[in-house]
Design an enzyme around this catalytic site. Structure first.
Site, PDB file in Angstrom:
ATOM      1  N   ASP A  68       0.536  -1.328   0.271  1.00 10.38           N
ATOM      2  CA  ASP A  68       0.010   0.282  -0.675  1.00 10.38           C
ATOM      3  C   ASP A  68       0.717   2.071  -0.095  1.00 10.38           C
ATOM      4  O   ASP A  68       0.743   2.194  -0.637  1.00 10.38           O
ATOM      5  CB  ASP A  68      -0.880   0.357   1.007  1.00 10.38           C
ATOM      6  CG  ASP A  68      -2.010  -0.888   1.407  1.00 10.38           C
ATOM      7  OD1 ASP A  68      -2.231  -1.733  -0.319  1.00 10.38           O
ATOM      8  OD2 ASP A  68      -3.031  -1.388   1.807  1.00 10.38           O
ATOM      9  N   GLY A  69       2.231   1.675   0.747  1.00 10.17           N
ATOM     10  CA  GLY A  69       2.904   2.640   0.716  1.00 10.17           C
ATOM     11  C   GLY A  69       3.220   2.718  -0.499  1.00 10.17           C
ATOM     12  O   GLY A  69       3.713   3.953  -0.909  1.00 10.17           O
ATOM     13  N   ASN A 142      -5.384   8.944   1.461  1.00 14.77           N
ATOM     14  CA  ASN A 142      -5.706   8.526   2.887  1.00 14.77           C
ATOM     15  C   ASN A 142      -5.982   9.223   3.570  1.00 14.77           C
ATOM     16  O   ASN A 142      -7.035   9.140   3.966  1.00 14.77           O
ATOM     17  CB  ASN A 142      -4.269   7.756   3.232  1.00 14.77           C
ATOM     18  CG  ASN A 142      -4.368   6.480   3.147  1.00 14.77           C
ATOM     19  OD1 ASN A 142      -5.607   5.440   2.634  1.00 14.77           O
ATOM     20  ND2 ASN A 142      -3.675   5.658   3.100  1.00 14.77           N
ATOM     21  N   THR A 183      -8.845   3.122   6.768  1.00 14.43           N
ATOM     22  CA  THR A 183      -8.782   1.777   7.019  1.00 14.43           C
ATOM     23  C   THR A 183      -7.156   1.926   6.966  1.00 14.43           C
ATOM     24  O   THR A 183      -6.179   0.851   6.985  1.00 14.43           O
ATOM     25  CB  THR A 183      -8.748   0.450   6.054  1.00 14.43           C
ATOM     26  OG1 THR A 183      -8.693   1.256   5.155  1.00 14.43           O
ATOM     27  CG2 THR A 183     -10.546  -0.144   5.660  1.00 14.43           C
ATOM     28  N   ALA A 184      -6.716   2.639   7.220  1.00 19.55           N
ATOM     29  CA  ALA A 184      -5.388   3.280   7.172  1.00 19.55           C
ATOM     30  C   ALA A 184      -5.607   4.115   8.809  1.00 19.55           C
ATOM     31  O   ALA A 184      -5.763   3.003  10.278  1.00 19.55           O
ATOM     32  CB  ALA A 184      -5.122   4.545   6.927  1.00 19.55           C
TER      33      ALA A 184
END
Length: 284
Positions: A68-69, A142, A183-184
């Protein structure tokens, strides 16, 4: 659409990254697709012959190889341009990625056939424009976070919604997130989980030293402003990247962006099933 140019953004430290990077390069050579990598990625992976400083939006598709990063970094490098992004998961969570490594070449084959053939579709995600004292400093897929600058101290922050003062927070920080970002960091601060199909803005306090500790789910058209109201400095980060040090009186404004992130999906995107898998939830 035609596939003539592909750029690969890759995680620098995963041991399998060079193998899969070479796999993408070979696929491009066979299919006569121009291939390159950002110089920082190519050099770190000893693939200097692939380095090209052209912007990512010159490509027809971006392949993000990591977790994800790496997806967040790919979105940042696209700088708001509407280029499709294929995420290949070399990480652990992989909320944003679509493809597992063993399906990489199959995914490229299907993408090359075109969306008209029904092989893939676009999952469009809301983003936030983040400005400090009126100057745009980034776009968040995000979240934007305003948080304490010094360990062991809280920071006093005034939240405004569409120009109207809401309340002062004594907290470790405030998170302004998108549904994708629910969700982060927001999740770890006990914020709600919101389907990314929604458009909304979430305001979540981090370790508030006050009775009111709830998240707010706001309209996607509202603007959230956070002013440093106390005497202590604060930091602002956009999608985990430190962006600025804030002094008392500085204001961070988060508003819905005209830009979106465009993820390639090869099947139905069932968000609740992804949550179930990632959290290890069993049927009862």
């Amino acid at each position: 659409m035609t596939l003539d140019r592909l750029v690969l953004v890759a995680h620098h430290e995963r041991p399998e990254t060079p193998e899969y990077s070479a796999e993408v390069e070979r696929w491009c050579a066979v299919h006569d697709v121009e291939f390159w990598m950002p110089p920082q990625d190519a050099e770190r992976l000893d693939l200097a012959h692939c380095a090209d400083a052209r912007p990512l939006h010159d490509a027809d598709v971006v392949v993000s190889l990591g977790g994800d990063g790496t997806m967040l970094r790919s979105v940042e490098l696209l700088d708001g341009h509407a280029v499709p992004l294929i995420g290949v998961n070399l990480g652990s969570l992989g909320y944003l990625t679509e493809v597992e490594p063993d399906g990489l070449t199959d995914a490229l084959d299907r993408f090359a056939l075109g969306s008209e053939a029904g092989e893939w579709h676009i999952d469009e995600r809301m983003m936030l424009d983040v400005a400090v004292n009126g100057v745009l400093v980034g776009r968040a897929l995000n979240e934007a976070v305003v948080e304490k600058n010094q360990s062991g101290h809280t920071v006093r922050l005034l939240a405004r919604i569409d120009g109207d003062a809401f309340t002062h927070y004594e907290a470790d920080g405030l998170i302004v997130s998108t549904p994708t970002g629910s969700t982060a960091y927001s999740l770890s601060a006990r914020g709600p989980i919101v389907s990314p199909r929604h458009r909304a803005i979430l305001l979540t306090p981090v370790s508030p030293h006050m009775l009111f500790d709830r998240s707010l789910v706001l309209s996607p058209d509202e603007v959230v402003e956070i002013e440093v109201a106390g005497h202590r400095l604060a930091d602002v980060a956009v999608d985990g990247q430190p962006t600025a040090v804030l002094e008392p009186g500085d204001v961070v404004a988060c508003s819905p962006s005209a830009a979106t992130a465009r993820f390639v999906r090869f099947g139905a995107y069932r968000y609740h099933q992804i949550l179930k898998s990632k959290f290890g939830l069993a049927d009862r």
